[in-house]
Scaffold this motif. Structure first.
Motif, PDB file in Angstrom:
ATOM      1  N   ARG A  40      -8.187  -3.206   1.036  1.00  0.00           N
ATOM      2  CA  ARG A  40      -8.272  -2.246   2.133  1.00  0.00           C
ATOM      3  C   ARG A  40      -9.714  -1.805   2.376  1.00  0.00           C
ATOM      4  O   ARG A  40     -10.184  -1.792   3.520  1.00  0.00           O
ATOM      5  CB  ARG A  40      -7.370  -1.052   1.796  1.00  0.00           C
ATOM      6  CG  ARG A  40      -7.497   0.193   2.671  1.00  0.00           C
ATOM      7  CD  ARG A  40      -7.282  -0.012   4.170  1.00  0.00           C
ATOM      8  NE  ARG A  40      -6.109  -0.761   4.540  1.00  0.00           N
ATOM      9  CZ  ARG A  40      -4.869  -0.277   4.661  1.00  0.00           C
ATOM     10  NH1 ARG A  40      -4.624   0.982   4.386  1.00  0.00           N
ATOM     11  NH2 ARG A  40      -3.873  -1.051   5.046  1.00  0.00           N
ATOM     12  N   MET A  59       0.828  -1.202   0.000  1.00  0.00           N
ATOM     13  CA  MET A  59       0.000   0.000   0.000  1.00  0.00           C
ATOM     14  C   MET A  59       0.865   1.255   0.000  1.00  0.00           C
ATOM     15  O   MET A  59       0.593   2.211  -0.726  1.00  0.00           O
ATOM     16  CB  MET A  59      -0.934   0.002   1.216  1.00  0.00           C
ATOM     17  CG  MET A  59      -2.077  -0.987   1.130  1.00  0.00           C
ATOM     18  SD  MET A  59      -3.215  -0.679  -0.249  1.00  0.00           S
ATOM     19  CE  MET A  59      -3.911   0.907   0.211  1.00  0.00           C
ATOM     20  N   GLN A  73      -6.417  -1.587  -3.179  1.00  0.00           N
ATOM     21  CA  GLN A  73      -7.411  -0.717  -2.545  1.00  0.00           C
ATOM     22  C   GLN A  73      -8.687  -1.491  -2.207  1.00  0.00           C
ATOM     23  O   GLN A  73      -9.335  -1.211  -1.197  1.00  0.00           O
ATOM     24  CB  GLN A  73      -7.713   0.471  -3.452  1.00  0.00           C
ATOM     25  CG  GLN A  73      -6.568   1.455  -3.534  1.00  0.00           C
ATOM     26  CD  GLN A  73      -6.854   2.628  -4.439  1.00  0.00           C
ATOM     27  OE1 GLN A  73      -7.731   2.574  -5.299  1.00  0.00           O
ATOM     28  NE2 GLN A  73      -6.108   3.704  -4.259  1.00  0.00           N
ATOM     29  N   THR A  91       2.191   2.124  -3.386  1.00  0.00           N
ATOM     30  CA  THR A  91       1.278   2.799  -4.311  1.00  0.00           C
ATOM     31  C   THR A  91       1.313   4.305  -4.088  1.00  0.00           C
ATOM     32  O   THR A  91       1.054   5.082  -5.013  1.00  0.00           O
ATOM     33  CB  THR A  91      -0.175   2.303  -4.162  1.00  0.00           C
ATOM     34  OG1 THR A  91      -0.701   2.715  -2.889  1.00  0.00           O
ATOM     35  CG2 THR A  91      -0.259   0.796  -4.305  1.00  0.00           C
ATOM     36  N   GLU A  92       1.638   4.719  -2.874  1.00  0.00           N
ATOM     37  CA  GLU A  92       1.661   6.141  -2.553  1.00  0.00           C
ATOM     38  C   GLU A  92       2.991   6.793  -2.911  1.00  0.00           C
ATOM     39  O   GLU A  92       3.028   7.973  -3.273  1.00  0.00           O
ATOM     40  CB  GLU A  92       1.346   6.346  -1.067  1.00  0.00           C
ATOM     41  CG  GLU A  92      -0.057   5.888  -0.691  1.00  0.00           C
ATOM     42  CD  GLU A  92      -0.348   6.023   0.800  1.00  0.00           C
ATOM     43  OE1 GLU A  92       0.460   6.680   1.502  1.00  0.00           O
ATOM     44  OE2 GLU A  92      -1.367   5.482   1.252  1.00  0.00           O
TER      45      GLU A  92
END
Length: 198
Positions: A193, A172, A190, A175-176
């Motif tokens: 999540r 995750m 996503q 991805t940021e």
């Protein structure tokens, strides 16, 4: 040449021209489109037809991990990806298979895991402005005993795929920070999540 596409109240006189069939099919479509003011205007679009595909996110609840792959993607290399390597969820083209059979085959070839239960979560056009492909999205749990080989892709397809097992939270974060830039992979992470699966 004239085609046999289904009629649509805002589209008429569809013609298609094959531009290339070197790998998959690139076609140019000419058609008349009904404007908001009631007039018809001729338009042209190109569409790349590579068939439809399937993608899967393997996850392990107990370990809070996911299985991803890394491989060279030439289109990303020529568009600002310095080494051309991309981290992705396991995916492949349907060819003559249905989506479920396809993704089971691809999962075993690419990751080495023989999955049992899988869940389809949705389907989506990934680049509708230029590519015809619909992608079928799946998730499935994996465990160590499901691993039947080392993965890496089919030998005759020269895929050279690296299998990555990593913590979900790390994926995750990637991805940021831009380490994961593949749309299908971001969508699946996503989903896990949003649904509180991991």
């Amino acid at each position: 040449m004239q085609t046999s596409h289904a009629s649509h109240e805002k589209i008429r006189n569809i013609r298609e021209e094959l531009l290339s069939a070197n790998w998959y099919k690139l076609k140019k479509y000419s058609f008349d489109y009904l404007q908001h003011d009631g007039t018809w205007k001729e338009q042209q679009r190109e569409a790349y037809d590579r068939g439809n595909g399937a993608v899967i996110m393997l996850y392990n609840k107990e370990k809070q991990t996911v299985i991803l792959t890394r491989q060279f993607r030439m289109p990303t290399y020529v568009n600002s990806n310095p080494d051309g390597m991309l981290i992705e969820a396991c995916a492949g083209l349907l060819d003559a298979d249905n989506p479920e059979d396809c993704i089971r085959r691809e999962t075993e070839e690419e990751t080495g895991y023989r999955i049992h239960d899988l869940k389809k979560i949705y389907e989506a056009y990934m680049s509708p402005g230029s590519v015809t492909e619909i992608l079928y999205f799946f998730i499935a749990e994996y465990e160590a005993e499901m691993k039947v080989n080392e993965g890496g892709g089919a030998a005759d397809e020269q895929e050279n795929i690296e299998v990555l097992e990593m913590p979900f939270e790390k994926a995750m974060a990637m991805t940021e920070n831009g380490e994961i830039r593949d749309a299908k992979t971001i969508m699946l992470l996503q989903y896990l999540r949003l649904k509180n699966i991991l």
